[in-house]
Design a protein around this motif. Structure first.
Motif, mmCIF file in Angstrom:
data_model
loop_
_atom_site.group_PDB
_atom_site.id
_atom_site.type_symbol
_atom_site.label_atom_id
_atom_site.label_comp_id
_atom_site.label_asym_id
_atom_site.label_seq_id
_atom_site.Cartn_x
_atom_site.Cartn_y
_atom_site.Cartn_z
ATOM 1 N N LYS A 254 0.811 -1.215 0.000
ATOM 2 C CA LYS A 254 0.000 0.000 0.000
ATOM 3 C C LYS A 254 0.846 1.269 0.000
ATOM 4 O O LYS A 254 0.387 2.329 -0.436
ATOM 5 C CB LYS A 254 -0.933 0.017 1.215
ATOM 6 C CG LYS A 254 -2.013 -1.038 1.186
ATOM 7 C CD LYS A 254 -2.954 -0.884 -0.003
ATOM 8 C CE LYS A 254 -3.838 0.332 0.096
ATOM 9 N NZ LYS A 254 -4.807 0.402 -1.031
ATOM 10 N N GLU A 255 2.092 1.178 0.470
ATOM 11 C CA GLU A 255 2.920 2.379 0.570
ATOM 12 C C GLU A 255 3.523 2.801 -0.765
ATOM 13 O O GLU A 255 3.793 3.978 -0.974
ATOM 14 C CB GLU A 255 4.048 2.166 1.591
ATOM 15 C CG GLU A 255 3.620 2.341 3.036
ATOM 16 C CD GLU A 255 3.348 3.793 3.398
ATOM 17 O OE1 GLU A 255 3.346 4.660 2.508
ATOM 18 O OE2 GLU A 255 3.127 4.059 4.599
ATOM 19 N N THR A 256 3.761 1.870 -1.663
ATOM 20 C CA THR A 256 4.392 2.259 -2.923
ATOM 21 C C THR A 256 4.020 1.320 -4.058
ATOM 22 O O THR A 256 3.868 0.114 -3.853
ATOM 23 C CB THR A 256 5.932 2.285 -2.792
ATOM 24 O OG1 THR A 256 6.504 2.748 -4.032
ATOM 25 C CG2 THR A 256 6.494 0.915 -2.471
ATOM 26 N N ILE B 140 11.582 0.404 1.457
ATOM 27 C CA ILE B 140 10.555 0.643 2.472
ATOM 28 C C ILE B 140 10.464 -0.540 3.423
ATOM 29 O O ILE B 140 10.289 -0.366 4.642
ATOM 30 C CB ILE B 140 9.209 0.943 1.793
ATOM 31 C CG1 ILE B 140 9.291 2.298 1.071
ATOM 32 C CG2 ILE B 140 8.064 0.953 2.802
ATOM 33 C CD1 ILE B 140 8.063 2.673 0.273
ATOM 34 N N THR C 177 2.465 4.507 9.715
ATOM 35 C CA THR C 177 2.178 4.409 8.289
ATOM 36 C C THR C 177 0.699 4.687 8.030
ATOM 37 O O THR C 177 -0.182 4.063 8.640
ATOM 38 C CB THR C 177 2.591 3.023 7.737
ATOM 39 O OG1 THR C 177 2.090 2.862 6.419
ATOM 40 C CG2 THR C 177 2.083 1.876 8.605
ATOM 41 N N HIS D 70 9.326 8.369 -3.480
ATOM 42 C CA HIS D 70 9.448 8.857 -2.108
ATOM 43 C C HIS D 70 10.839 9.429 -1.844
ATOM 44 O O HIS D 70 11.813 9.081 -2.523
ATOM 45 C CB HIS D 70 9.173 7.721 -1.112
ATOM 46 C CG HIS D 70 7.753 7.260 -1.103
ATOM 47 N ND1 HIS D 70 7.266 6.353 -2.017
ATOM 48 C CD2 HIS D 70 6.710 7.599 -0.301
ATOM 49 C CE1 HIS D 70 5.972 6.136 -1.779
ATOM 50 N NE2 HIS D 70 5.617 6.879 -0.747
#
Length: 350
Positions: A223-225, A234, A250, A322
């Motif tokens: 979900k972060e990238t 990450i 997060t 990021h």
């Protein structure tokens, strides 16, 4: 018998043979023309469904209903017998695309070359999104609509398990008559296999104690990238936070905890409101995955990148990339860059 009568009889017999040969040749030409001529009245997307117990006459009746008028029943039977398909038609859905010939159709039915439909589980979907997509999928049979998540997992043979993160994102082929339960069983098994493979290859220094913890962290990384090269970075950052007892902090976990009430904007009040999934208010991993992680996310968590960064924030230029930082001061500077880029992006969009 006189020589004259013998001559007339011989001529008559020859004429009969010639006529029979001509008739046979004409019948053969007509038969082969039927077997290899495209069927008329077909449009792209047309199909026929052979059901269990359907005989050749039943299939022919279905072809007539579909608009096929070519060929007499006798010709279809002869062709089916010649091709060895008369009594071996496989159950399933078959394409009736323009240009299909009787020979091609019967051979397809003999081999069982049924239409393959596709359903894709998208990386990062949560269980609500997956179930909504399944409910809209056609011609998939729907058996799970009345089941809640607990009943769904019981129907799959995994009672007591939380469904989140358990179904591997990829494209699955299915045929008419298959159900959403059939597809979910395959996706569950594929996820279990991918998780076991990742766990087997895990970094020996990982902070993760069980395969399920790996699944949870992989769902967060997913979900972060969406940038493949960033996933190991990450994953490594989160490993370092877990090692020193630093909260993950997060946003995707907070959003998951909000659930259906999330309106697309994460607010400061969300970050301070405690839920089992709020990694700003609680240390360690959330209790379950928050999405369906793909193979790349699992592999990134199994072998996270080395480094020293403990913070990251989006660049804010729409690229999905990021900025990483070792210290809070560096991170705060990156946050200011993010805000400048975000505002500039918004102005450009107007």
């Amino acid at each position: 018998m006189s020589r004259s009568r013998k001559s007339h009889f011989g001529l008559f017999f020859l004429l009969v043979l010639v006529s029979a040969a001509a008739a046979g040749w004409w019948a053969w030409q007509h038969y082969t023309a039927f077997a290899d001529a495209p069927l008329g009245g077909l449009e792209k997307g047309d199909s026929i469904v052979v059901e269990r117990g359907d005989s050749l006459p039943v299939v022919l009746a279905k072809l007539r209903e579909a608009g096929v008028r070519e060929g007499e029943a006798t010709e279809w039977r002869l062709l089916a017998r010649q091709l060895g398909a008369a009594s071996s038609l496989h159950v399933g859905e078959y394409a009736l695309d323009p240009g299909t010939t009787p020979r091609e159709l019967l051979l397809a039915m003999r081999r069982g070359d049924t239409i393959q439909h596709r359903f894709t589980i998208v990386e990062g979907w949560n269980i609500r999104e997956l179930r909504a997509a399944l409910a809209a999928a056609e011609p998939l049979e729907h058996e799970t609509g009345e089941l809640d998540d607990a009943a769904l997992m019981e129907a799959l043979g995994h009672a007591g398990e939380h469904p989140e993160g358990r179904f591997l994102p990829e494209t699955y082929l299915y045929t008419r008559g298959d159900s959403d339960l059939d597809l979910l069983r395959r996706a569950y098994d594929a996820s279990a296999h991918a998780l076991a493979a990742a766990w087997e290859k895990r970094d020996p220094d990982t902070q993760l104690k069980t395969p399920y913890e790996m699944l949870i962290l992989a769902s967060i990384v997913e979900k972060e990238t969406g940038i493949a090269s960033e996933r190991p970075q990450i994953a490594g950052l989160f490993e370092r936070r877990l090692k020193i007892g630093m909260r993950l902090q997060t946003d995707p976990t907070v959003i998951y905890g909000i659930g259906k009430d999330y309106d697309g904007n994460i607010r400061r009040s969300h970050l301070t409101t405690d839920t089992p999934y709020n990694t700003y208010t609680r240390a360690g991993l959330p209790p379950t995955p928050i999405a369906m992680p793909g193979v790349d996310a699992l592999e990134a968590v199994a072998n996270p990148a080395d480094g020293t960064a403990l913070y990251f924030v989006a660049v804010g230029d729409g690229s999905g990339r990021h900025l990483f930082a070792d210290t809070l001061a560096e991170h705060q500077a990156n946050v200011r860059k993010y805000l400048r880029n975000y505002r500039q992006n918004a102005r450009d969009a107007q």
